[in-house]
Design an enzyme around this catalytic site. Structure first.
Site, PDB file in Angstrom:
ATOM      1  N   ARG A   1       5.716  -2.541   2.388  1.00 46.25           N
ATOM      2  CA  ARG A   1       5.203  -1.523   1.455  1.00 46.25           C
ATOM      3  C   ARG A   1       3.874  -1.969   0.824  1.00 46.25           C
ATOM      4  O   ARG A   1       2.806  -1.530   1.226  1.00 46.25           O
ATOM      5  CB  ARG A   1       6.264  -1.215   0.369  1.00 46.25           C
ATOM      6  N   ASP A   2       3.940  -2.895  -0.119  1.00 48.71           N
ATOM      7  CA  ASP A   2       2.726  -3.317  -0.829  1.00 48.71           C
ATOM      8  C   ASP A   2       1.724  -3.923   0.156  1.00 48.71           C
ATOM      9  O   ASP A   2       0.511  -3.751   0.018  1.00 48.71           O
ATOM     10  CB  ASP A   2       3.088  -4.350  -1.900  1.00 48.71           C
TER      11      ASP A   2
ATOM     12  N   HIS B   1       6.517 -10.016  -9.834  1.00 47.67           N
ATOM     13  CA  HIS B   1       5.708  -9.639  -8.666  1.00 47.67           C
ATOM     14  C   HIS B   1       4.310 -10.209  -8.880  1.00 47.67           C
ATOM     15  O   HIS B   1       3.617  -9.816  -9.808  1.00 47.67           O
ATOM     16  CB  HIS B   1       5.701  -8.105  -8.627  1.00 47.67           C
TER      17      HIS B   1
ATOM     18  N   HIS C   1       0.455 -11.517  -7.256  1.00 50.38           N
ATOM     19  CA  HIS C   1      -0.552 -11.528  -6.189  1.00 50.38           C
ATOM     20  C   HIS C   1      -1.309 -12.853  -6.263  1.00 50.38           C
ATOM     21  O   HIS C   1      -1.332 -13.518  -7.298  1.00 50.38           O
ATOM     22  CB  HIS C   1      -1.503 -10.335  -6.341  1.00 50.38           C
TER      23      HIS C   1
ATOM     24  N   CYS D   1      -5.086  -4.429  -3.415  1.00 54.25           N
ATOM     25  CA  CYS D   1      -4.921  -3.317  -4.343  1.00 54.25           C
ATOM     26  C   CYS D   1      -6.154  -2.434  -4.217  1.00 54.25           C
ATOM     27  O   CYS D   1      -7.271  -2.910  -4.416  1.00 54.25           O
ATOM     28  CB  CYS D   1      -4.758  -3.813  -5.781  1.00 54.25           C
TER      29      CYS D   1
ATOM     30  N   ASN E   1       0.149 -10.173  -1.942  1.00 53.07           N
ATOM     31  CA  ASN E   1       1.185 -10.792  -2.753  1.00 53.07           C
ATOM     32  C   ASN E   1       1.292 -12.270  -2.388  1.00 53.07           C
ATOM     33  O   ASN E   1       0.762 -12.711  -1.382  1.00 53.07           O
ATOM     34  CB  ASN E   1       2.542 -10.135  -2.466  1.00 53.07           C
TER      35      ASN E   1
HETATM   36 MG    MG Z   1       1.466  -5.239  -5.782  1.00 53.39          MG
END
Ligand code: MG
Length: 311
Positions: free
Chosen positions: A18-19, A210, A212, A243, A252
């Site tokens: 996803r991310d 979470h 990065h 992002c 991440n």
């Molecule tokens: Mg993120």
């Protein structure tokens, strides 16, 4: 000195599908995304964010998430989740069979407007509607506080904003609150301070982090959160990601690096690091960008010499 390890198991949630993938210039097909998810399942990853239900126009990389959900490897060992920004997309996630839904709101006004074009208050109201419906449907929710330490437009995020949002999320009935350093600007001291306060108020069971790796502090931040009592972390296989609204933001924390650190410290994750490296390699082949993690070269040399990666 490290704090005593009370709970030896850490839950690692791989958000690469996803991310990680939502920010790639290479758009993978649903079949390729499924291949990556399968590789993660094979590596023993027990929690995976498989995609998001969002406007396909706005995020073309996430088109076809319903198709993916319909073909997920059948196992009750893995917790599959998906992101849905509001009730409309929540319904789609549910129709696709998802039972763990992530919703997010940015802790600062400017970032929230950039992301979803509405105020923090409006977004919190949408989150409330979603969480209440999910509770009625017995669907688990992960409510994320994005840009919890720093915003690319407003600078440092006031901790009070994060405390207030977290409290409100739990009052709404959120199962988990995820504290996210969306742009990778946090530092270990700030992480320890914020997470210690949150753990003191809410306990550690329902909190997750979470991070990065934009400023190369992703792993140090994970360690700081671990010291504050956090036992649930997002990470992204191969360090995939970025992002779209924060120039220069990288992926991440690579799952490979996080898992290696945890294993060396004596924690268990249920993940087979060598198989995870294979998943990272696949992510790199498919997208052309995943690195395999910052210690990838060292891990490969160890394996070439026939030395084990685990402790
Ligand atoms: Mg993120």
């Amino acid at each position: 000195m490290a704090a005593p390890i009370e709970h030896m198991h850490v839950q690692v949630n791989d958000v690469g599908p996803r991310d990680g993938l939502q920010n790639q210039s290479t758009i993978l097909t649903p079949a390729q995304r499924l291949q990556l998810i399968q590789a993660l399942v094979d590596a023993g990853v027990s929690s995976i964010e498989v995609g998001s239900f969002v406007s396909e126009k706005a995020v073309p990389a996430m088109a076809g998430t319903a198709e993916i959900c319909a073909a997920l490897p059948a196992t009750d060992r893995v917790r599959y989740s998906a992101l849905a920004p509001n009730l409309k997309y929540y319904d789609r996630a549910l129709a696709a069979g998802i039972r763990i839904v992530e919703v997010f709101v940015c802790a600062t006004h400017s970032m929230n407007v950039k992301n979803v074009r509405c105020s923090v208050d409006e977004s919190m109201q949408q989150a409330q509607a979603l969480i209440q419906r999910a509770t009625a449907d017995s669907v688990e929710t992960i409510a994320a506080v994005a840009v919890a330490w720093e915003c690319p437009f407003e600078g440092k995020t006031p901790p009070q904003a994060v405390f207030d949002m977290t409290r409100r999320y739990f009052e709404m009935g959120a199962s988990t609150v995820l504290i996210a350093d969306t742009i990778g600007a946090a530092n270990p001291a700030a992480v320890f301070e914020l997470m210690s306060e949150l753990v003191a108020e809410h306990g550690s069971e329902r909190l997750a982090c979470h991070f990065h790796d934009t400023r190369a502090m992703g792993l140090a931040n994970a360690f700081a959160a671990l010291q504050a009592g956090i036992q649930r972390f997002d990470a992204s296989v191969g360090g995939l990601g970025g992002c779209p609204f924060a120039p220069g933001a990288t992926g991440n924390v690579p799952t490979e690096d996080l898992v290696m650190m945890l294993h060396q410290m004596g924690y268990t994750t249920g993940i087979d690091l060598e198989k995870l490296m294979a998943a990272g390699e696949l992510a790199g082949r498919l997208t052309g960008t995943a690195t395999g993690g910052r210690a990838d070269r060292w891990r490969r040399l160890q394996l070439e010499k026939g030395k084990p990666l685990g402790w």
